[in-house]
Every structure is written in structure tokens, then in C-alpha cells.
Motif scaffolding. Structure first.
Motif, PDB file in Angstrom:
ATOM      1  N   MET A  73     -13.596   9.760  -4.406  1.00  0.00           N
ATOM      2  CA  MET A  73     -12.590  10.729  -3.977  1.00  0.00           C
ATOM      3  C   MET A  73     -12.471  10.836  -2.464  1.00  0.00           C
ATOM      4  SD  MET A  73     -11.160  11.769  -6.692  1.00  0.00           S
ATOM      5  CE  MET A  73     -10.194  13.095  -5.984  1.00  0.00           C
ATOM      6  N   ALA A  74     -12.974   9.869  -1.723  1.00  0.00           N
ATOM      7  CA  ALA A  74     -12.901   9.912  -0.270  1.00  0.00           C
ATOM      8  C   ALA A  74     -11.533   9.427   0.208  1.00  0.00           C
ATOM      9  CB  ALA A  74     -13.999   9.043   0.339  1.00  0.00           C
ATOM     10  N   LYS A  75     -11.183   9.844   1.413  1.00  0.00           N
ATOM     11  CA  LYS A  75      -9.949   9.376   2.042  1.00  0.00           C
ATOM     12  C   LYS A  75     -10.173   7.957   2.555  1.00  0.00           C
ATOM     13  CE  LYS A  75      -8.064  12.297   4.839  1.00  0.00           C
ATOM     14  NZ  LYS A  75      -7.806  13.111   6.060  1.00  0.00           N
ATOM     15  N   GLY A  76      -9.157   7.103   2.468  1.00  0.00           N
ATOM     16  CA  GLY A  76      -9.373   5.748   2.960  1.00  0.00           C
ATOM     17  C   GLY A  76      -8.167   4.867   2.784  1.00  0.00           C
ATOM     18  N   ALA A  77      -8.405   3.576   2.851  1.00  0.00           N
ATOM     19  CA  ALA A  77      -7.359   2.563   2.673  1.00  0.00           C
ATOM     20  C   ALA A  77      -8.002   1.369   1.991  1.00  0.00           C
ATOM     21  CB  ALA A  77      -6.751   2.180   4.020  1.00  0.00           C
ATOM     22  N   VAL A  78      -7.185   0.364   1.627  1.00  0.00           N
ATOM     23  CA  VAL A  78      -7.708  -0.824   0.945  1.00  0.00           C
ATOM     24  C   VAL A  78      -7.509  -2.053   1.818  1.00  0.00           C
ATOM     25  CG1 VAL A  78      -7.344   0.103  -1.360  1.00  0.00           C
ATOM     26  CG2 VAL A  78      -5.517  -1.200  -0.264  1.00  0.00           C
ATOM     27  N   PHE A  79      -8.353  -3.060   1.588  1.00  0.00           N
ATOM     28  CA  PHE A  79      -8.281  -4.306   2.344  1.00  0.00           C
ATOM     29  C   PHE A  79      -8.442  -5.468   1.374  1.00  0.00           C
ATOM     30  CE2 PHE A  79     -10.097  -0.951   4.923  1.00  0.00           C
ATOM     31  CZ  PHE A  79      -9.272  -0.963   6.042  1.00  0.00           C
ATOM     32  N   LEU A  80      -7.600  -6.476   1.527  1.00  0.00           N
ATOM     33  CA  LEU A  80      -7.661  -7.660   0.664  1.00  0.00           C
ATOM     34  C   LEU A  80      -8.230  -8.817   1.473  1.00  0.00           C
ATOM     35  CD1 LEU A  80      -6.880  -8.818  -2.155  1.00  0.00           C
ATOM     36  CD2 LEU A  80      -4.780  -9.637  -1.078  1.00  0.00           C
ATOM     37  N   ASP A  81      -9.408  -9.291   1.081  1.00  0.00           N
ATOM     38  CA  ASP A  81     -10.081 -10.365   1.801  1.00  0.00           C
ATOM     39  C   ASP A  81      -9.788 -11.713   1.144  1.00  0.00           C
ATOM     40  OD1 ASP A  81     -11.663 -11.726   3.569  1.00  0.00           O
ATOM     41  OD2 ASP A  81     -13.541 -11.266   2.556  1.00  0.00           O
ATOM     42  N   LEU A  82      -8.510 -12.077   1.122  1.00  0.00           N
ATOM     43  CA  LEU A  82      -8.085 -13.374   0.586  1.00  0.00           C
ATOM     44  C   LEU A  82      -7.101 -13.998   1.576  1.00  0.00           C
ATOM     45  CD1 LEU A  82      -7.467 -12.536  -3.201  1.00  0.00           C
ATOM     46  CD2 LEU A  82      -9.437 -13.705  -2.210  1.00  0.00           C
ATOM     47  N   PRO A  83      -7.587 -14.463   2.710  1.00  0.00           N
ATOM     48  CA  PRO A  83      -6.663 -14.973   3.741  1.00  0.00           C
ATOM     49  C   PRO A  83      -5.795 -16.126   3.269  1.00  0.00           C
ATOM     50  CG  PRO A  83      -8.961 -15.543   4.232  1.00  0.00           C
ATOM     51  CD  PRO A  83      -8.987 -14.531   3.131  1.00  0.00           C
ATOM     52  N   GLU A  84      -6.324 -16.954   2.368  1.00  0.00           N
ATOM     53  CA  GLU A  84      -5.541 -18.099   1.893  1.00  0.00           C
ATOM     54  C   GLU A  84      -4.435 -17.686   0.933  1.00  0.00           C
ATOM     55  OE1 GLU A  84      -8.946 -17.663  -1.052  1.00  0.00           O
ATOM     56  OE2 GLU A  84      -8.518 -17.293   1.064  1.00  0.00           O
ATOM     57  N   LEU A  85      -4.482 -16.444   0.436  1.00  0.00           N
ATOM     58  CA  LEU A  85      -3.462 -15.956  -0.496  1.00  0.00           C
ATOM     59  C   LEU A  85      -2.730 -14.740   0.072  1.00  0.00           C
ATOM     60  CD1 LEU A  85      -5.404 -16.231  -3.885  1.00  0.00           C
ATOM     61  CD2 LEU A  85      -3.696 -17.811  -2.961  1.00  0.00           C
ATOM     62  N   ARG A  86      -2.781 -14.579   1.368  1.00  0.00           N
ATOM     63  CA  ARG A  86      -2.122 -13.429   1.998  1.00  0.00           C
ATOM     64  C   ARG A  86      -0.615 -13.505   1.768  1.00  0.00           C
ATOM     65  NH1 ARG A  86      -4.279 -13.734   6.759  1.00  0.00           N
ATOM     66  NH2 ARG A  86      -5.909 -12.205   6.296  1.00  0.00           N
ATOM     67  N   GLY A  87      -0.027 -12.375   1.398  1.00  0.00           N
ATOM     68  CA  GLY A  87       1.409 -12.323   1.169  1.00  0.00           C
ATOM     69  C   GLY A  87       1.843 -12.823  -0.190  1.00  0.00           C
ATOM     70  N   ARG A 147       1.128 -11.316  -3.176  1.00  0.00           N
ATOM     71  CA  ARG A 147       1.181 -10.191  -4.110  1.00  0.00           C
ATOM     72  C   ARG A 147      -0.115  -9.938  -4.888  1.00  0.00           C
ATOM     73  NH1 ARG A 147       6.455 -12.740  -5.818  1.00  0.00           N
ATOM     74  NH2 ARG A 147       8.103 -11.732  -4.595  1.00  0.00           N
ATOM     75  N   VAL A 148      -1.222 -10.543  -4.478  1.00  0.00           N
ATOM     76  CA  VAL A 148      -2.485 -10.263  -5.160  1.00  0.00           C
ATOM     77  C   VAL A 148      -2.899  -8.810  -4.912  1.00  0.00           C
ATOM     78  CG1 VAL A 148      -4.917 -10.893  -5.386  1.00  0.00           C
ATOM     79  CG2 VAL A 148      -3.203 -12.678  -4.993  1.00  0.00           C
ATOM     80  N   GLY A 149      -2.743  -8.339  -3.683  1.00  0.00           N
ATOM     81  CA  GLY A 149      -3.048  -6.947  -3.383  1.00  0.00           C
ATOM     82  C   GLY A 149      -2.163  -5.996  -4.166  1.00  0.00           C
ATOM     83  N   THR A 150      -0.892  -6.356  -4.309  1.00  0.00           N
ATOM     84  CA  THR A 150       0.025  -5.534  -5.106  1.00  0.00           C
ATOM     85  C   THR A 150      -0.439  -5.455  -6.549  1.00  0.00           C
ATOM     86  OG1 THR A 150       1.914  -6.062  -3.693  1.00  0.00           O
ATOM     87  CG2 THR A 150       2.400  -5.338  -5.936  1.00  0.00           C
ATOM     88  N   TYR A 151      -0.882  -6.578  -7.101  1.00  0.00           N
ATOM     89  CA  TYR A 151      -1.395  -6.587  -8.471  1.00  0.00           C
ATOM     90  C   TYR A 151      -2.574  -5.621  -8.609  1.00  0.00           C
ATOM     91  CZ  TYR A 151      -4.035  -8.087 -12.561  1.00  0.00           C
ATOM     92  OH  TYR A 151      -4.744  -8.096 -13.745  1.00  0.00           O
ATOM     93  N   LEU A 152      -3.537  -5.706  -7.700  1.00  0.00           N
ATOM     94  CA  LEU A 152      -4.748  -4.888  -7.797  1.00  0.00           C
ATOM     95  C   LEU A 152      -4.430  -3.403  -7.627  1.00  0.00           C
ATOM     96  CD1 LEU A 152      -7.088  -7.208  -5.720  1.00  0.00           C
ATOM     97  CD2 LEU A 152      -7.196  -6.842  -8.187  1.00  0.00           C
ATOM     98  N   MET A 153      -3.604  -3.059  -6.620  1.00  0.00           N
ATOM     99  CA  MET A 153      -3.259  -1.651  -6.424  1.00  0.00           C
ATOM    100  C   MET A 153      -2.445  -1.123  -7.599  1.00  0.00           C
ATOM    101  SD  MET A 153      -3.404   1.139  -4.795  1.00  0.00           S
ATOM    102  CE  MET A 153      -3.969   0.889  -3.110  1.00  0.00           C
ATOM    103  N   ASN A 154      -1.604  -1.953  -8.184  1.00  0.00           N
ATOM    104  CA  ASN A 154      -0.814  -1.521  -9.333  1.00  0.00           C
ATOM    105  C   ASN A 154      -1.713  -1.188 -10.522  1.00  0.00           C
ATOM    106  OD1 ASN A 154       2.006  -1.238 -10.458  1.00  0.00           O
ATOM    107  ND2 ASN A 154       1.158  -2.688 -11.943  1.00  0.00           N
ATOM    108  N   GLU A 155      -2.811  -1.925 -10.676  1.00  0.00           N
ATOM    109  CA  GLU A 155      -3.768  -1.612 -11.737  1.00  0.00           C
ATOM    110  C   GLU A 155      -4.380  -0.231 -11.508  1.00  0.00           C
ATOM    111  OE1 GLU A 155      -4.759  -3.738 -14.588  1.00  0.00           O
ATOM    112  OE2 GLU A 155      -2.746  -4.309 -13.934  1.00  0.00           O
ATOM    113  N   ILE A 156      -4.669   0.091 -10.252  1.00  0.00           N
ATOM    114  CA  ILE A 156      -5.211   1.407  -9.936  1.00  0.00           C
ATOM    115  C   ILE A 156      -4.174   2.493 -10.238  1.00  0.00           C
ATOM    116  CG2 ILE A 156      -6.162   2.878  -8.125  1.00  0.00           C
ATOM    117  CD1 ILE A 156      -8.005   0.582  -8.795  1.00  0.00           C
TER     118      ILE A 156
END
Length: 274
Positions: free
Chosen positions: A100-114, A116-125
Motif C-alpha cells: 500500500m505504499a506510494k510509488g511507481a513501476v519500472f520495466l527492466d526489459l530494454p530490448e523490448l521497450r515500447g 507494450r509489455v509494461g502495459t500488459y503487466l499493469m493491465n493485469e494489476i
């Protein structure tokens, strides 16, 4: 026998995804091309219930991801986690933290940046927290050092696509905090489906084995051709004239046979009309 981590299941009358899935990621600009990456995602959910009425008091979700690679040196890279949580005491959810802490997310997949992998993961949340539509969404804080240049605009759009709106502290929109909202106002995003496909682990392994078997068959056929060519080369080197005559016979035997047949019929015609 079912494998809970790899198979679909049912919960409260709803079909839920396997605990472990493999994502096939294609370049969103070249959809006809083969996949540019494969990512394993493991889902872990926890629920603490009130012993009196059975209602959920605390809950959390963690999505661990890691790219599949054949390079041993890269096993420590291309992995990370997306987390979320719920608290009945605060009647709130977090889209970025398991506590329940305040924060942000980071996607450590430089070869797949842009891609939509991050979009997939956040959408699951986002889909997970919709179990509590009346709950408040904890603020997400964007900091100046998190992104620069084009990455800053991409970062902001990433959150905004889920319905989050920010009050920025500077004109460049480098820093800000998301505005108060309830879960029911969040937006589910399915744009990732355009270039990302979910595979069960068994299906992924089966496809890899099929591809391996296909390659093995091709290699076997090539080995046979190479063996034949080596043998022909040895024959050509040991008896070049004989080998050349044999090759000429093989190449033109069909034409020779046709010539003999034509000559035979010509002779019959000549005898008959002679």
C-alpha cells in the motif's frame, strides 16, 4: 492430473489465468515478422480474510517477469516485478506496491521497450484490483529523475491510458502526483493484444520441441546430401574421366532414350512406305 501453475482454473465462477504464462512478443511495427522476445510471467496472489465474516482484509498480487534467453551471461538481466495490493482498513488499493505504499513501476526489459509489455503487466494489476470497485486508488508519484526526453512523455502516457490523471508540479510534466479516484474509474487496456500473445507453459514447450524436431529433420537431410556429395567428390578425384562420362550418361540418358525411340518409329515408317 492438472498442474495448477500451468493450467487455467476457476475462482468464484470466473475463469482465471494460469499462475505461469509465457508471452510471445512481436514488434508492433512488423507484425508479420517472427517474435522478437519471449517473457515468462509468474502470478502470485495472497488473501487474508476476516475469520468472522470471511471478507478479505488484506490482499496482494505480484507479477514476476523474466525474458527467455539462450545467453547464460544475460540470466541476471531482463527481469523484475509489478505489484499491487488492497487494504480493507484504508478501503484503498495500490497499483504499484504490495504494501500500500506510494510509488511507481519500472520495466527492466530494454530490448523490448515500447512493445507494450509494461502495459500488459499493469493491465493485469488493474484487472485484479477491480474486485474492490469502491476502493480508492493510492496516489502514484512521478519523479523528475525517472524519465527524460521522449521517455518522459511515454511514461506519462503509460499511466494515463489506465484513466489516471496527474497534477504536475512543473510545466514540463516531469514531476507529479495522481489525482484521487476510485477503482471503478480505472480503464482496462487491451491494446497489448495487438502484438503480445499468451501461451501456457506446456504449449510453449511443445512448440519449441516441434521446432527442434523440424530442425533435426532438416539437419539429417542435409547430412545425407553432404555425405552423397563427398562420395561423388572422391569418385571424381580418383577417376575423373569415368566420373564425367557417368554424369553425362545420367544427365542425357533421357534424351538418348527418346532419340532411340524416335529412330525406331522412323525406321518402321520408312520400311512400311519404302
Amino acid at each position: 492430473m492438472a498442474f495448477p501453475s500451468f493450467d487455467w482454473a476457476w475462482r468464484n465462477g470466473q475463469k482465471i489465468k494460469p499462475r505461469i504464462l509465457v508471452l510471445e512478443v512481436k514488434d508492433k511495427e512488423r507484425m508479420e515478422a517472427p517474435a522478437i522476445g519471449w517473457v515468462v510471467v509468474e502470478r502470485e496472489e495472497t488473501y487474508e480474510r476476516d475469520p468472522g465474516n470471511g471478507e478479505v482484509c488484506e490482499a496482494s498480487i505480484r507479477l514476476s517477469y523474466q525474458t527467455i534467453t539462450a545467453r547464460r551471461s544475460s540470466y541476471d538481466y531482463g527481469k523484475g516485478q509489478f505489484c499491487g495490493s488492497y487494504s480493507r482498513f484504508f478501503n484503498a488499493v495500490s497499483l504499484t506496491s504490495s504494501s500500500m505504499a506510494k510509488g511507481a513501476v519500472f520495466l527492466d526489459l530494454p530490448e523490448l521497450r515500447g512493445q507494450r509489455v509494461g502495459t500488459y503487466l499493469m493491465n493485469e494489476i488493474v484487472q485484479w484490483v477491480q474486485q474492490w470497485p469502491e476502493a480508492d486508488v493510492n496516489a502514484i508519484e512521478l519523479l523528475r529523475g525517472q524519465a527524460k526526453g521522449d521517455n518522459k512523455a511515454r511514461r506519462n502516457r503509460f499511466y494515463e491510458q489506465f484513466g489516471l490523471r496527474f497534477d504536475y508540479s512543473d510545466s514540463g510534466q516531469r514531476e507529479g502526483v495522481s489525482r484521487p479516484m476510485q477503482v471503478k474509474s480505472l480503464t482496462v487496456v487491451n491494446g497489448w493484444e495487438k502484438n503480445i500473445s499468451e501461451h501456457r507453459m506446456f504449449d510453449y514447450l511443445g512448440e519449441r520441441l516441434d521446432a527442434f524436431d523440424h530442425v533435426q529433420l532438416e539437419l539429417g537431410a542435409r547430412d545425407q546430401v553432404n555425405t552423397y556429395l563427398r562420395e561423388e567428390l572422391k569418385k571424381a578425384e580418383s577417376r575423373p574421366l569415368r566420373w564425367a562420362l557417368k554424369r553425362l550418361y545420367i544427365e542425357y540418358s533421357g534424351l538418348m532414350s527418346l532419340g532411340v525411340i524416335l529412330a525406331f518409329f522412323a525406321a518402321l515408317f520408312w520400311i512400311k512406305n519404302g
